[in-house]
Each structure stands twice: as C-alpha cells, then as structure tokens.
Scaffold this motif. Structure first.
Motif, mmCIF file in Angstrom:
data_model
loop_
_atom_site.group_PDB
_atom_site.id
_atom_site.type_symbol
_atom_site.label_atom_id
_atom_site.label_comp_id
_atom_site.label_asym_id
_atom_site.label_seq_id
_atom_site.Cartn_x
_atom_site.Cartn_y
_atom_site.Cartn_z
ATOM 1 N N GLY A 107 0.829 -1.204 0.000
ATOM 2 C CA GLY A 107 0.000 0.000 0.000
ATOM 3 C C GLY A 107 0.858 1.246 0.000
ATOM 4 O O GLY A 107 2.044 1.200 0.351
ATOM 5 N N GLU A 108 0.265 2.364 -0.392
ATOM 6 C CA GLU A 108 1.018 3.613 -0.460
ATOM 7 C C GLU A 108 1.551 4.048 0.892
ATOM 8 O O GLU A 108 2.593 4.695 0.978
ATOM 9 C CB GLU A 108 0.131 4.727 -1.041
ATOM 10 C CG GLU A 108 -0.230 4.548 -2.502
ATOM 11 C CD GLU A 108 -1.059 5.703 -3.018
ATOM 12 O OE1 GLU A 108 -1.347 6.623 -2.221
ATOM 13 O OE2 GLU A 108 -1.417 5.682 -4.210
ATOM 14 N N GLY A 109 0.839 3.707 1.955
ATOM 15 C CA GLY A 109 1.226 4.187 3.278
ATOM 16 C C GLY A 109 2.017 3.206 4.115
ATOM 17 O O GLY A 109 2.176 3.420 5.326
ATOM 18 N N ASP A 110 2.543 2.140 3.510
ATOM 19 C CA ASP A 110 3.219 1.109 4.309
ATOM 20 C C ASP A 110 4.420 1.664 5.079
ATOM 21 O O ASP A 110 4.592 1.382 6.268
ATOM 22 C CB ASP A 110 3.682 -0.041 3.415
ATOM 23 C CG ASP A 110 2.529 -0.826 2.821
ATOM 24 O OD1 ASP A 110 1.430 -0.796 3.410
ATOM 25 O OD2 ASP A 110 2.712 -1.438 1.765
ATOM 26 N N SER A 193 10.432 8.367 1.121
ATOM 27 C CA SER A 193 9.937 9.044 -0.084
ATOM 28 C C SER A 193 8.416 9.182 -0.076
ATOM 29 O O SER A 193 7.685 8.198 0.082
ATOM 30 C CB SER A 193 10.378 8.261 -1.325
ATOM 31 O OG SER A 193 9.880 8.865 -2.499
ATOM 32 N N GLY A 194 7.943 10.406 -0.211
ATOM 33 C CA GLY A 194 6.517 10.679 -0.236
ATOM 34 C C GLY A 194 5.902 10.941 1.119
ATOM 35 O O GLY A 194 4.735 11.331 1.198
ATOM 36 N N SER A 195 6.663 10.738 2.189
ATOM 37 C CA SER A 195 6.114 10.921 3.544
ATOM 38 C C SER A 195 6.818 12.018 4.323
ATOM 39 O O SER A 195 6.561 12.188 5.524
ATOM 40 C CB SER A 195 6.219 9.605 4.335
ATOM 41 O OG SER A 195 5.477 8.580 3.714
ATOM 42 N N GLU A 196 7.685 12.784 3.659
ATOM 43 C CA GLU A 196 8.490 13.772 4.369
ATOM 44 C C GLU A 196 7.644 14.802 5.110
ATOM 45 O O GLU A 196 8.023 15.275 6.190
ATOM 46 C CB GLU A 196 9.431 14.495 3.395
ATOM 47 C CG GLU A 196 10.481 13.611 2.742
ATOM 48 C CD GLU A 196 9.994 13.009 1.424
ATOM 49 O OE1 GLU A 196 8.753 12.909 1.238
ATOM 50 O OE2 GLU A 196 10.848 12.646 0.597
ATOM 51 N N ALA A 197 6.494 15.160 4.548
ATOM 52 C CA ALA A 197 5.684 16.215 5.148
ATOM 53 C C ALA A 197 5.042 15.803 6.459
ATOM 54 O O ALA A 197 4.582 16.654 7.218
ATOM 55 C CB ALA A 197 4.596 16.650 4.162
ATOM 56 N N PHE A 198 5.027 14.514 6.744
ATOM 57 C CA PHE A 198 4.343 14.034 7.939
ATOM 58 C C PHE A 198 5.252 13.962 9.160
ATOM 59 O O PHE A 198 4.771 13.686 10.269
ATOM 60 C CB PHE A 198 3.744 12.643 7.679
ATOM 61 C CG PHE A 198 2.621 12.651 6.682
ATOM 62 C CD1 PHE A 198 1.313 12.834 7.107
ATOM 63 C CD2 PHE A 198 2.876 12.506 5.336
ATOM 64 C CE1 PHE A 198 0.267 12.851 6.199
ATOM 65 C CE2 PHE A 198 1.836 12.516 4.421
ATOM 66 C CZ PHE A 198 0.529 12.700 4.850
ATOM 67 N N PHE A 199 6.547 14.175 8.981
ATOM 68 C CA PHE A 199 7.488 13.987 10.074
ATOM 69 C C PHE A 199 8.511 15.113 10.121
ATOM 70 O O PHE A 199 8.805 15.745 9.108
ATOM 71 C CB PHE A 199 8.228 12.647 9.917
ATOM 72 C CG PHE A 199 7.311 11.462 9.810
ATOM 73 C CD1 PHE A 199 6.736 10.909 10.946
ATOM 74 C CD2 PHE A 199 7.014 10.899 8.577
ATOM 75 C CE1 PHE A 199 5.880 9.828 10.850
ATOM 76 C CE2 PHE A 199 6.170 9.820 8.473
ATOM 77 C CZ PHE A 199 5.590 9.290 9.619
ATOM 78 N N GLU A 200 9.040 15.311 11.303
ATOM 79 C CA GLU A 200 10.170 16.235 11.467
ATOM 80 C C GLU A 200 11.435 15.453 11.183
ATOM 81 O O GLU A 200 11.776 14.493 11.909
ATOM 82 C CB GLU A 200 10.188 16.787 12.897
ATOM 83 C CG GLU A 200 11.317 17.779 13.145
ATOM 84 C CD GLU A 200 11.290 18.306 14.567
ATOM 85 O OE1 GLU A 200 12.388 18.602 15.079
ATOM 86 O OE2 GLU A 200 10.206 18.384 15.151
#
Length: 208
Positions: A107-110, A193-200
């Motif tokens: 899945g995209e969010g794995d 990759s693709g999840s940078e905006a969700f974490f510091e």
C-alpha cells in the motif's frame, strides 16, 4: 548504500487504522512473484532494538526476572503498535523486534505506517520507564531502522520467526537500527519518499 534520515517527532499525526490484516503465506501468494519455494515481495522492514540490553543483567544485579519483564514489555508493545498500523511482528528477540509492513498487499502508506509504529513504540517504552511500571529503575530507550525494498519470503518452520526474510531490505533496516542513536529512528530515503511532510526530519550522512 541507503541514505538514512533521522526522525524526531511527527510534524502532524495520522489517525491509526484499526485492526490487523491477515498476514499469512496463503494470502501472500495472491500477489508478488514466486521463487523456487517462496515469494518475492516489496515490503517495508522495521527493526526495533532496545538500547543497552547487553549491559542490563549487570545493571539489574543479575535479576533475570526483571530482565524478562523488560523483554516481555517490549514484545507486548511491539505487537500493539505494529498491529495498530497493519503490520506483522515477524521476529522477537530479547532486545529487539523485526516487523514487516506491506503484507499481504503493498500500500502507499506502508512505510509511513512503519515509521508511525516506531514512534509509538519509542514513546510507549519511554513511558514505562518514566512511570517505572516494570519496577526495574532503568531507562528503556529504543533505536530503530526502517527501509523499503524487495525481499524473499519463505515460511519459517524451525525457529521463532513467522517468515524467513531474505534481501537488502532487512540488511539495510538492521544497519540503520545499529547506527541510530538512543531514541532515534533512522529511515532510508527509499522508505521516507513521499512521507516527508508528515514527520520532522533531520538529514544524516549516507551510510557506507
């Protein structure tokens, strides 16, 4: 070599998806290509490792029951947080846990799920130490690694694992965990990759 990213705290949280998918080899056969006796799959691998475990027997004055409480607490925490984010606890050692995300289907969010699970596990162990809920009087910190890539899965039959997992994804995740400082989660560029905006995120040098 994988370039790690050091994660501190989530910039914003996501609602955890409840429930646990059926992560069995029968379901794994529904997707992914087949090897001679296994399945090639793209998965995200999370290593959770307890800081200073080898010194704990000495620090606990040889109290093996206290050491066992710590190991049991880590296992329970891992099962709760990994299942919260649709992962599978594949292997548990005294000081560490290996979890897989992306089974039975990718899945995209794995990878984001794996990172969130790591953050929750870190917080949970720190909370147990802060309250001294285990009665051991020791800090309980984790250092962790996350990497996504191709693995070969085979059903394990002779040891404590569910699957035998072969591939760079497990090797890199293990190396990232080893390189992480206490309380730190190192995540490869492939996983982040693709999840940078969700974490510091704090950038770290590339591992050799």
């Amino acid at each position: 070599p994988a370039r790690p990213e050091a994660l501190r705290l989530p910039r914003r949280s996501r609602r955890a998806r409840g429930g646990v998918g059926g992560n069995t080899m029968n379901e794994a056969r529904t997707s992914g290509s087949s090897g001679a006796d296994g399945q090639f799959r793209h998965a995200t691998v999370l290593f959770l490792d307890l800081v200073g475990y080898s010194e704990m027997p000495t620090r606990l004055d040889g109290d093996l029951e206290a050491l066992d409480r710590i190991s049991e607490a880590l296992e329970q925490v891992a099962h709760v947080v990994v299942s919260r984010y649709h992962g599978l606890v594949n292997e548990v050692r005294g000081d560490g846990v290996v979890a897989l995300f992306g089974l039975p289907g990718v899945g995209e969010g794995d990878a984001r799920d794996a990172i969130d699970a790591a953050l929750d596990a870190h917080r949970a162990m720190q909370a147990l130490a802060l309250d001294d809920a285990l009665g051991v009087g020791l800090p309980l910190e984790l250092h962790s690694g996350v990497h996504s890539g191709l693995v070969l899965l085979r059903r394990a039959t002779r040891d404590h694992r569910i699957f035998r997992v072969t591939g760079d994804a497990t090797i890199v995740a293990s190396r990232l965990s080893d390189a992480a400082a206490p309380g730190e989660i190192l995540v490869s560029a492939e996983a982040l990759s693709g999840s940078e905006a969700f974490f510091e995120v704090t950038r770290r040098a590339r591992l050799d």
